[in-house]
Scaffold this motif. Sequence first.
Motif, PDB file in Angstrom:
ATOM      1  N   UNK A 197       0.898  -1.233   0.025  1.00 43.45           N
ATOM      2  CA  UNK A 197       0.072   0.067  -0.008  1.00 43.45           C
ATOM      3  C   UNK A 197       0.934   1.290  -0.074  1.00 43.45           C
ATOM      4  N   UNK A 198       0.477   2.228  -0.807  1.00 44.31           N
ATOM      5  CA  UNK A 198       1.160   3.558  -0.746  1.00 44.31           C
ATOM      6  C   UNK A 198       2.313   3.571  -2.058  1.00 44.31           C
ATOM      7  N   UNK A 199       2.817   2.093  -2.371  1.00 41.23           N
ATOM      8  CA  UNK A 199       3.796   2.374  -3.516  1.00 41.23           C
ATOM      9  C   UNK A 199       3.237   3.057  -4.760  1.00 41.23           C
ATOM     10  N   UNK A 200       1.841   3.067  -5.022  1.00 40.82           N
ATOM     11  CA  UNK A 200       1.653   3.432  -6.433  1.00 40.82           C
ATOM     12  C   UNK A 200       1.094   4.985  -6.306  1.00 40.82           C
ATOM     13  N   UNK A 201       1.346   5.594  -5.166  1.00 41.98           N
ATOM     14  CA  UNK A 201       0.785   6.830  -4.997  1.00 41.98           C
ATOM     15  C   UNK A 201       1.423   7.878  -5.783  1.00 41.98           C
ATOM     16  N   UNK A 202       2.770   7.664  -6.195  1.00 44.04           N
ATOM     17  CA  UNK A 202       3.552   8.551  -6.969  1.00 44.04           C
ATOM     18  C   UNK A 202       2.955   8.544  -8.592  1.00 44.04           C
ATOM     19  N   UNK A 203       2.610   7.387  -8.848  1.00 39.30           N
ATOM     20  CA  UNK A 203       1.923   7.206  -9.967  1.00 39.30           C
ATOM     21  C   UNK A 203       0.729   7.915 -10.172  1.00 39.30           C
ATOM     22  N   UNK A 204      -0.198   7.709  -9.392  1.00 36.81           N
ATOM     23  CA  UNK A 204      -1.492   8.448  -9.252  1.00 36.81           C
ATOM     24  C   UNK A 204      -1.224   9.828  -9.458  1.00 36.81           C
ATOM     25  N   UNK A 205      -0.336  10.556  -8.616  1.00 35.28           N
ATOM     26  CA  UNK A 205       0.099  11.932  -8.471  1.00 35.28           C
ATOM     27  C   UNK A 205       0.300  12.259 -10.044  1.00 35.28           C
ATOM     28  N   UNK A 206       0.823  11.144 -10.673  1.00 39.24           N
ATOM     29  CA  UNK A 206       1.214  11.523 -12.428  1.00 39.24           C
ATOM     30  C   UNK A 206       0.055  11.417 -13.370  1.00 39.24           C
ATOM     31  N   UNK A 207      -1.399  11.050 -12.667  1.00 37.62           N
ATOM     32  CA  UNK A 207      -2.428  10.763 -13.609  1.00 37.62           C
ATOM     33  C   UNK A 207      -2.893   9.330 -13.660  1.00 37.62           C
ATOM     34  N   UNK A 208      -2.134   8.550 -12.796  1.00 38.73           N
ATOM     35  CA  UNK A 208      -2.675   7.038 -13.159  1.00 38.73           C
ATOM     36  C   UNK A 208      -3.989   6.933 -11.959  1.00 38.73           C
ATOM     37  N   UNK A 209      -4.788   5.925 -12.100  1.00 41.04           N
ATOM     38  CA  UNK A 209      -5.778   5.749 -11.274  1.00 41.04           C
ATOM     39  C   UNK A 209      -5.463   4.729 -10.187  1.00 41.04           C
ATOM     40  N   UNK A 210      -5.684   4.834  -9.024  1.00 43.47           N
ATOM     41  CA  UNK A 210      -5.346   3.763  -7.989  1.00 43.47           C
ATOM     42  C   UNK A 210      -6.327   2.666  -8.147  1.00 43.47           C
ATOM     43  N   UNK A 211      -5.924   1.524  -8.437  1.00 46.79           N
ATOM     44  CA  UNK A 211      -7.202   0.405  -8.551  1.00 46.79           C
ATOM     45  C   UNK A 211      -7.221  -0.615  -7.363  1.00 46.79           C
ATOM     46  N   UNK A 212      -6.883  -0.125  -6.354  1.00 46.39           N
ATOM     47  CA  UNK A 212      -7.155  -0.935  -5.167  1.00 46.39           C
ATOM     48  C   UNK A 212      -6.273  -2.135  -5.291  1.00 46.39           C
ATOM     49  N   UNK A 213      -5.017  -2.117  -5.491  1.00 46.34           N
ATOM     50  CA  UNK A 213      -4.192  -3.210  -5.375  1.00 46.34           C
ATOM     51  C   UNK A 213      -3.948  -3.883  -6.559  1.00 46.34           C
ATOM     52  N   UNK A 214      -3.244  -4.985  -6.552  1.00 46.07           N
ATOM     53  CA  UNK A 214      -2.996  -5.684  -7.692  1.00 46.07           C
ATOM     54  C   UNK A 214      -4.281  -6.307  -8.334  1.00 46.07           C
ATOM     55  N   UNK A 215      -4.901  -6.942  -7.429  1.00 44.79           N
ATOM     56  CA  UNK A 215      -6.467  -7.517  -8.344  1.00 44.79           C
ATOM     57  C   UNK A 215      -7.203  -6.488  -8.866  1.00 44.79           C
ATOM     58  N   UNK A 216      -7.348  -5.330  -8.207  1.00 49.80           N
ATOM     59  CA  UNK A 216      -7.964  -4.207  -8.744  1.00 49.80           C
ATOM     60  C   UNK A 216      -7.451  -3.655 -10.259  1.00 49.80           C
ATOM     61  N   UNK A 217      -6.169  -3.833 -10.187  1.00 45.02           N
ATOM     62  CA  UNK A 217      -5.495  -3.381 -11.573  1.00 45.02           C
ATOM     63  C   UNK A 217      -5.701  -4.198 -12.669  1.00 45.02           C
TER      64      UNK A 217
END
Length: 108
Positions: free
Chosen positions: A9-29
């Motif tokens: 958790x939290x490791x994808x936050x930088x990607x979200x800050x760049x415009x990606x959408x947090x998908x609720x973990x690996x399963x969500x992605x």
Amino acid sequence: PTPVGNRTPGRADALAAGGAVLAGGVAGAVAASPLVLVCVLDYAAARAVLEPLADELGGRAVIHFTTGTPRQARELAQWAAGHGGPERRQHGVSERVVVVWPHGVCSR
């Protein structure tokens, strides 16, 4: 927008800050996209990430970035084929997992 997830958790936050959408973990992605990019330490780690999601992989392309042997790549491709991974061809060889290495990326 690109859906992203991470095992930590939290490791994808930088990607979200760049415009990606947090998908609720690996399963969500995985559920949110027909293309799954896996970038982990090795093939054992990839299997650990993908095996719990095996039923979700049908019809999705999996691109796996890691180091390993051709044998490990074939074993993962065979495993993915048993779970409905999409067939693709590279250098005339039918595979079910996309295996990318630097010269393969640069030659396209």
